[in-house]
Design a protein around this motif. Structure first.
Motif, PDB file in Angstrom:
ATOM      1  N   TYR A 285     -19.091  -8.311   3.854  1.00 22.71           N
ATOM      2  CA  TYR A 285     -18.594  -7.668   5.081  1.00 22.71           C
ATOM      3  C   TYR A 285     -19.272  -6.323   5.312  1.00 22.71           C
ATOM      4  O   TYR A 285     -19.655  -5.989   6.449  1.00 22.71           O
ATOM      5  N   GLN A 286     -19.421  -5.534   4.258  1.00 22.04           N
ATOM      6  CA  GLN A 286     -20.072  -4.230   4.403  1.00 22.04           C
ATOM      7  C   GLN A 286     -21.509  -4.373   4.890  1.00 22.04           C
ATOM      8  O   GLN A 286     -21.943  -3.634   5.790  1.00 22.04           O
TER       9      GLN A 286
ATOM     10  N   TYR B 154     -16.097  -8.738   0.228  1.00 24.21           N
ATOM     11  CA  TYR B 154     -16.051  -7.420   0.853  1.00 24.21           C
ATOM     12  C   TYR B 154     -17.436  -6.794   0.917  1.00 24.21           C
ATOM     13  O   TYR B 154     -17.762  -6.102   1.883  1.00 24.21           O
TER      14      TYR B 154
ATOM     15  N   SER C 202       0.828  -1.208   0.000  1.00 27.52           N
ATOM     16  CA  SER C 202       0.000   0.000   0.000  1.00 27.52           C
ATOM     17  C   SER C 202       0.860   1.255   0.000  1.00 27.52           C
ATOM     18  O   SER C 202       0.502   2.262  -0.623  1.00 27.52           O
TER      19      SER C 202
ATOM     20  N   THR D  83     -14.919  -3.616  -4.957  1.00 27.50           N
ATOM     21  CA  THR D  83     -15.778  -4.227  -3.946  1.00 27.50           C
ATOM     22  C   THR D  83     -16.186  -5.615  -4.422  1.00 27.50           C
ATOM     23  O   THR D  83     -17.219  -5.793  -5.067  1.00 27.50           O
TER      24      THR D  83
ATOM     25  N   ARG E 178     -21.074  -3.060   8.605  1.00 24.45           N
ATOM     26  CA  ARG E 178     -21.254  -1.621   8.458  1.00 24.45           C
ATOM     27  C   ARG E 178     -22.713  -1.224   8.487  1.00 24.45           C
ATOM     28  O   ARG E 178     -23.078  -0.206   9.063  1.00 24.45           O
TER      29      ARG E 178
ATOM     30  N   ASN F 242     -17.053   1.581  -6.360  1.00 20.21           N
ATOM     31  CA  ASN F 242     -17.230   0.175  -6.002  1.00 20.21           C
ATOM     32  C   ASN F 242     -16.393  -0.737  -6.907  1.00 20.21           C
ATOM     33  O   ASN F 242     -16.688  -1.918  -7.038  1.00 20.21           O
TER      34      ASN F 242
ATOM     35  N   THR G  19      -7.584  -0.776  -0.854  1.00 19.58           N
ATOM     36  CA  THR G  19      -8.537   0.135  -1.498  1.00 19.58           C
ATOM     37  C   THR G  19      -9.809   0.385  -0.705  1.00 19.58           C
ATOM     38  O   THR G  19     -10.522   1.345  -0.995  1.00 19.58           O
ATOM     39  N   GLY G  20     -10.129  -0.461   0.268  1.00 20.58           N
ATOM     40  CA  GLY G  20     -11.389  -0.312   0.986  1.00 20.58           C
ATOM     41  C   GLY G  20     -12.598  -0.450   0.084  1.00 20.58           C
ATOM     42  O   GLY G  20     -13.659   0.118   0.346  1.00 20.58           O
ATOM     43  N   GLY G  21     -12.433  -1.196  -1.010  1.00 26.75           N
ATOM     44  CA  GLY G  21     -13.523  -1.386  -1.948  1.00 26.75           C
ATOM     45  C   GLY G  21     -13.613  -0.334  -3.036  1.00 26.75           C
ATOM     46  O   GLY G  21     -14.405  -0.475  -3.968  1.00 26.75           O
TER      47      GLY G  21
ATOM     48  N   ASP H  92      -9.437  -4.728   1.741  1.00 24.87           N
ATOM     49  CA  ASP H  92      -9.666  -3.859   2.894  1.00 24.87           C
ATOM     50  C   ASP H  92      -8.483  -2.932   3.137  1.00 24.87           C
ATOM     51  O   ASP H  92      -8.660  -1.743   3.418  1.00 24.87           O
ATOM     52  N   VAL H  93      -7.272  -3.457   3.029  1.00 24.82           N
ATOM     53  CA  VAL H  93      -6.079  -2.660   3.327  1.00 24.82           C
ATOM     54  C   VAL H  93      -5.725  -1.732   2.172  1.00 24.82           C
ATOM     55  O   VAL H  93      -5.388  -0.556   2.390  1.00 24.82           O
TER      56      VAL H  93
END
Length: 289
Positions: free
Chosen positions: A247-248, A244, A121, A240, A252, A237, A231-233, A228-229
């Motif tokens: 998970y959201q 993932y 990253s 995504t 979330r 999207n 791009t966070g999706g 997750d580390v």
């Protein structure tokens, strides 16, 4: 005879109990949860029947995540298997330094996944190491993790470099099991290197290719930490993937019932793809009839 049965059942009992406790029971619970509307924060658990599955059919976010999973899986499977087979063929040539190169390519497999992803990253940031190297060549690199096309490509490449060493070792072991006599006979008959590889090597290692393809495809559908580390999706999207998105929905938006329905869908997809590969083995895997 009874004593033999008792010994046999005793030996298989840990495996059977483990499968029941950690596979069958959780799967049954997920299916049960998928038939309910479950909000942990509100403390509600209401039977909803097939409502969550009907929601799957009309959810545009799910369609986007399936498309992202498709692109990720295609890119990962093609690059991983191709590169692993190429490296295995090169390292099977008994050239100087092959042991060092084997260690070099396999070492990422034993590195912590999160640590590996965090390092990448930093390398892939706009002012990171990758663009720093490109600038020395007079090139200007993009912000790899903030553009839709390059973000997905970056995640694929990071995952390929992480696990290519494992598939390389599997292919290398298979290549070393190819009978030398067949190669020598084909060489005496005038077959070139490519013809020997296509007509002898590939058929002989086809069982390993089947194993590697199943492992890689299943793994590509279960990717989470890298997304997750890195791009966070995002962006948007574009990365995504299905896991993932699951998970959201669960952690979330507190839609645990709907997330369970997505988990059931993921299980069905993995099961169908695995069965298709297993059934297709009779057409191309050596010794399968």
């Amino acid at each position: 005879m009874r004593r033999d049965w008792a010994v046999g059942y005793t030996m298989v009992a840990p495996v059977v109990l483990g499968a029941l406790a950690f596979v069958v029971l959780p799967l049954g619970m997920v299916v049960w949860y998928s038939l309910h509307e479950w909000n942990v924060l509100a403390g509600t658990f209401t039977f909803a029947g097939t409502a969550n599955y009907e929601r799957l059919l009309a959810d545009p976010g799910l369609a986007d995540s399936l498309l992202a999973s498709l692109w990720f899986s295609i890119g990962l499977v093609v690059l991983n298997i191709t590169l692993a087979l190429l490296l295995a063929v090169l390292l099977d040539q008994k050239l100087p330094g092959t042991t060092t190169f084997r260690t070099f390519f396999f070492s990422p497999v034993v590195v912590s996944l999160v640590a590996w992803t965090i390092v990448w990253s930093f390398l892939l940031q706009a002012d990171g190491g990758i663009n720093g190297f490109l600038s020395t060549l007079g090139l200007e690199g993009p912000n790899w993790l903030r553009h839709e096309t390059t973000a997905m490509l970056s995640v694929i490449v990071v995952q390929v470099f992480k696990n290519v060493g494992l598939n390389m070792i599997l292919f290398l072991a298979a290549l070393q099991g190819v009978p030398v006599e067949l190669q020598e006979a084909a060489r005496l008959d005038g077959a070139g290197a490519w013809r020997r590889f296509r007509s002898i090597t590939l058929p002989m290692i086809s069982p390993t290719i089947l194993l590697v393809s199943i492992i890689t495809i299943v793994g590509s559908l279960e990717v989470f930490a890298q997304i997750d580390v890195l791009t966070g999706g995002g962006p948007g999207n574009s990365t995504t993937v299905l896991v993932y998105y699951l998970y959201q929905q669960a952690f979330r938006f507190n839609e645990f019932g709907y997330a369970s329905a997505i988990a059931v869908l993921l299980f069905v997809i993995v099961l169908v793809l695995t069965l298709l590969q297993w059934q297709s083995r009779k057409r191309w895997v050596f010794h399968e009839v």
